[in-house]
Write a protein that holds these residues in place. Structure first.
Motif, mmCIF file in Angstrom:
data_model
loop_
_atom_site.group_PDB
_atom_site.id
_atom_site.type_symbol
_atom_site.label_atom_id
_atom_site.label_comp_id
_atom_site.label_asym_id
_atom_site.label_seq_id
_atom_site.Cartn_x
_atom_site.Cartn_y
_atom_site.Cartn_z
ATOM 1 N N ALA A 52 0.566 -1.327 0.099
ATOM 2 C CA ALA A 52 0.045 0.093 -0.399
ATOM 3 C C ALA A 52 0.349 1.495 0.079
ATOM 4 C CB ALA A 52 -1.419 0.366 1.213
ATOM 5 N N ALA A 53 1.999 1.409 0.493
ATOM 6 C CA ALA A 53 3.031 2.485 0.849
ATOM 7 C C ALA A 53 3.109 2.700 -0.294
ATOM 8 C CB ALA A 53 3.572 2.279 2.239
ATOM 9 N N VAL A 54 3.926 1.351 -1.206
ATOM 10 C CA VAL A 54 4.838 1.486 -2.898
ATOM 11 C C VAL A 54 3.862 2.478 -4.023
ATOM 12 C CG1 VAL A 54 5.491 0.515 -4.390
ATOM 13 C CG2 VAL A 54 6.326 -0.117 -2.266
ATOM 14 N N VAL A 55 2.347 2.212 -3.902
ATOM 15 C CA VAL A 55 0.937 2.096 -4.313
ATOM 16 C C VAL A 55 1.163 3.024 -4.295
ATOM 17 C CG1 VAL A 55 -1.086 2.019 -4.979
ATOM 18 C CG2 VAL A 55 0.235 0.256 -4.918
ATOM 19 N N PHE A 56 0.885 3.847 -2.535
ATOM 20 C CA PHE A 56 0.409 5.349 -2.749
ATOM 21 C C PHE A 56 1.989 5.774 -3.065
ATOM 22 C CE2 PHE A 56 0.291 9.118 0.201
ATOM 23 C CZ PHE A 56 -0.322 9.239 0.101
ATOM 24 N N VAL A 57 2.786 6.136 -3.100
ATOM 25 C CA VAL A 57 3.988 7.097 -3.109
ATOM 26 C C VAL A 57 4.124 7.077 -4.825
ATOM 27 C CG1 VAL A 57 6.530 7.738 -3.195
ATOM 28 C CG2 VAL A 57 4.841 6.405 -0.983
ATOM 29 N N VAL A 58 3.762 5.828 -5.295
ATOM 30 C CA VAL A 58 3.947 5.697 -7.215
ATOM 31 C C VAL A 58 3.116 6.417 -7.661
ATOM 32 C CG1 VAL A 58 3.931 4.205 -9.353
ATOM 33 C CG2 VAL A 58 5.974 3.940 -6.976
ATOM 34 N N CYS A 59 2.073 6.706 -6.831
ATOM 35 C CA CYS A 59 0.684 7.142 -7.949
ATOM 36 C C CYS A 59 0.647 8.109 -7.692
ATOM 37 C CB CYS A 59 -0.586 6.126 -7.543
ATOM 38 S SG CYS A 59 -0.951 4.563 -8.485
ATOM 39 N N PHE A 60 0.243 8.421 -6.562
ATOM 40 C CA PHE A 60 0.208 10.109 -5.675
ATOM 41 C C PHE A 60 1.450 10.955 -5.966
ATOM 42 C CE2 PHE A 60 -2.921 7.292 -3.711
ATOM 43 C CZ PHE A 60 -3.752 8.154 -4.601
ATOM 44 N N PHE A 61 2.669 10.211 -6.086
ATOM 45 C CA PHE A 61 4.130 11.683 -6.085
ATOM 46 C C PHE A 61 5.194 11.025 -6.668
ATOM 47 C CE2 PHE A 61 2.519 10.735 -1.489
ATOM 48 C CZ PHE A 61 2.238 12.940 -1.343
ATOM 49 N N ILE A 62 5.040 10.125 -7.544
ATOM 50 C CA ILE A 62 6.375 9.608 -8.212
ATOM 51 C C ILE A 62 5.901 9.816 -9.835
ATOM 52 C CG2 ILE A 62 7.559 7.810 -9.450
ATOM 53 C CD1 ILE A 62 8.723 6.662 -6.279
ATOM 54 N N LEU A 63 4.584 9.385 -10.248
ATOM 55 C CA LEU A 63 3.984 9.423 -11.159
ATOM 56 C C LEU A 63 2.581 10.071 -10.971
ATOM 57 C CD1 LEU A 63 5.080 6.347 -12.820
ATOM 58 C CD2 LEU A 63 6.335 8.094 -13.574
ATOM 59 N N PRO A 64 2.132 10.929 -10.836
ATOM 60 C CA PRO A 64 1.234 11.282 -10.013
ATOM 61 C C PRO A 64 0.260 12.096 -11.926
ATOM 62 C CG PRO A 64 2.321 13.135 -10.148
ATOM 63 C CD PRO A 64 3.432 11.782 -10.397
#
Length: 618
Positions: free
Chosen positions: A140-152
């Motif tokens: 969940a943490a990885v998905v959150f960081v990727v989808c909302f910060f790295i590749l939003p």
């Protein structure tokens, strides 16, 4: 769109698996105790695709507890097979039931079903729950960081990509029109793709402020109209003496449009209609690019989502088909019957008719068979080479996300290849596992098809009729908005967009009947299709024409529009009165009346073909 989704998915899965392997080595626990994190990252990226950041965050926050509850419950009941089977059937029933009730229910249901399947399959005891939760939290943490910060999902960037897609589709239309005869299948196919690209771009306009939204919407519509006028003029010029020069200009324009670099032509008046239309297309493209460059993103005010009806019929069908698949799958493999039930559940997602279920089931079987052979071959070639295996796995994950919206069968192919490589990396022989997956898939698809055909069936032709009537209703609205006085340009564009969306729904309803040619009777469902699409094309021409505002001209226009409305009413079954004869083509005097004449002729043709089908009892 698909590329961004695939990048987010591949990056999320790759980072999650890397972290989970590291945690497994550090803690000394088996990797399967952390497997829920990898599964969550695979499924959740598909689901978190709402338009606004707030909606995506809400979806994410509903998925995490849903997955945790499913994981914990399965840890306690996996030792009682009967409880697990009953839970799984109940879950399939409930998630299918609420799938049409709320847009977020499909994602929550998918997470619950898949994680329950994984928990029942792995048989992890309650003592491992902390590690399971740790794996889920990592995913969940990885998905959150990727989808909302790295590749939003950035509104301006997404809109720019959508507009570039429209430009590329416009270039493809020009290339198809350059070598076609009127009404050729290739040109119609490219025009349909252009409209779908335009609708995808319009979906992003809700993320802009009101001025930017209207600006982009207007210029996008103008581009489509300019392209349509140029394409309509090209057939009549096919044998002109300067045809070679015009063809060269079309090819150059198509190439520049493909890369979004169609330059603004000189604005000097020209006596050549072709040159005027080409210049109009250049100006429309330039104005659209300028409108996109000055957009102002704005987070829309949160609004409550409308809820739909509960899908009792589909839920009953899915539960019965799952029960059949469970019994048959258990006979084939007491440990992996879940694959058969998962096949049933996925086939029923967003399926409206028995034709949809047959169509999706066939794609799933073909994708599984092709993936089986490819997975076996790749597992053999990459054996004992970890770097190659990981690379192929990432490519398979990327392809699964990228191709899911393009071809369901190809996405299943990628999933099957991925499974073969995973089992091969664990040291198990992939051949028996993939063959068992194929057998369970066949049982699940067969159960779904038998249930859809014989238990509370929804005929495909019935849905086709419902979608066709919806197209005619929106067609009437588009005609009314186009001839209204005074004319509201935004109302016309909105009416045409509603019409295009209904056409997409009509094509979706027809898809099971137009894919392949296994049954001759399918021609009867397709017979009215070209006439209805001709009506839609005429409505686009009417919307793009300038309406006369003088008293006499507008009175004639209203009279012609009234005749068209009578024909639509007769096709809708609202009136038995059908106008005699056809409107006279007034193209030399008025493009608007010429478009109404085309529409009247197309509606008459549609009525004839529907009547011919009725006489055949179809």
């Amino acid at each position: 769109m698909n590329l961004a989704l695939a990048c987010r998915g591949a990056l999320s899965v790759g980072l999650t698996v890397t972290l989970l392997v590291f945690f497994a080595k550090v803690t000394g626990h088996p990797i399967i105790e952390f497997a829920f994190g990898a599964v969550f990252s695979i499924v959740s990226v598909f689901v978190i695709r709402d338009l606004t950041r707030r909606a995506r965050l809400t979806t994410f926050l509903t998925l995490v507890p849903t997955g945790a509850v499913a994981m914990i419950i399965t840890s306690f009941i996996h030792a009682e097979p009967l409880f697990g089977e009953v839970l799984f059937l109940a879950l399939v029933f409930v998630t299918t039931l609420v799938g049409t009730w709320h847009p977020r229910a499909v994602g929550m249901g998918l997470i619950a079903v898949v994680l329950t399947y994984v928990g029942l399959y792995l048989h992890l005891p309650p003592a491992t729950i902390p590690y399971q939760l740790g794996g889920l939290a990592t995913g969940a943490a990885v998905v959150f960081v990727v989808c909302f910060f790295i590749l939003p999902l950035r509104p301006a960037v997404i809109l720019g990509r959508a507009i570039r897609s429209v430009m590329r589709r416009a270039g493809a239309v020009l290339r198809a029109a350059d070598r076609r005869s009127a009404g050729s299948p290739r040109l119609m196919r490219e025009m349909g793709r252009l409209k779908r690209a335009a609708l995808a771009a319009e979906d992003q306009l809700v993320l802009l402020d009101e001025v930017s939204r209207r600006d982009v919407q207007t210029h996008l519509f103008d581009l489509e109209q300019a392209l349509r006028r140029l394409v309509d003029r090209m057939p009549g010029e096919a044998n002109a003496p300067n045809d070679r020069r015009r063809r060269s200009r079309i090819q150059v324009a198509a190439a520049r449009m493909h890369v979004g670099r169609l330059s603004r032509s000189a604005s000097n008046a020209s006596s050549d209609p072709f040159t005027e239309d080409l210049a109009a297309l250049s100006r429309a493209a330039a104005k659209l690019r300028a409108a996109v460059a000055r957009v102002v993103p704005k987070e829309p005010v949160p609004a409550s989502m409308q809820t739909g009806l509960l899908a009792w019929r589909a839920a009953a069908q899915a539960a019965l088909a799952s029960l059949i698949a469970m019994v048959a799958g258990t006979a084939l493999s007491p440990q992996r019957w879940f694959w058969a039930v998962i096949a049933v559940y996925v086939v029923f997602i967003n399926a409206r008719t028995r034709g949809d279920i047959i169509h999706k089931g066939a794609h799933r079987v073909v994708g599984t068979i092709a993936g089986l052979f490819a997975g076996l071959g790749l597992a053999t070639l990459s054996q004992d080479n970890i770097a190659v295996e990981c690379t192929i796995m990432l490519i398979a994950v990327f392809g699964m996300y990228y191709l899911a919206a393009v071809s369901y069968g190809v996405a299943i192919f990628c999933v099957t290849v991925l499974l073969g490589l995973i089992y091969g990396s664990f040291g198990d022989a992939p051949e028996p596992v993939l063959m068992l997956r194929l057998g369970e898939t066949l049982l699940g698809v067969a159960a779904a098809i038998v249930t859809a055909v014989f238990v509370l069936p929804v005929p495909t032709r019935q849905q086709v009729k419902v979608s066709r009537l919806a197209v005619l209703r929106t067609l009437r609205e588009a005609v009314g908005a186009s001839v209204a006085a005074p004319r509201d340009g935004q109302a016309v564009v909105a009416a045409i967009r509603r019409l295009d969306r209904q056409v997409v729904d009509y094509r979706r309803a027809l898809l099971p009947l137009t894919t392949g040619r296994l049954f001759p009777r399918r021609a009867t469902a397709e017979r009215p299709m070209s006439a209805l699409f001709a009506c839609v094309d005429a409505a686009h021409a009417l919307a793009g024409a300038q309406v006369s505002t003088d008293g006499t001209g507008h009175a004639e226009l209203v009279h012609d529009a009234g005749r068209v409305d009578q024909r639509i009413s007769a096709l809708l079954g609202e009136s038995a009165a059908v106008p005699a004869g056809l409107l006279v083509d007034a193209g030399s005097r008025s493009p608007v009346r010429a478009a109404l004449s085309r529409l009247d002729t197309s509606l008459a043709m549609l009525a004839e073909r529907l009547e011919a089908n009725a006489l055949r009892g179809r």
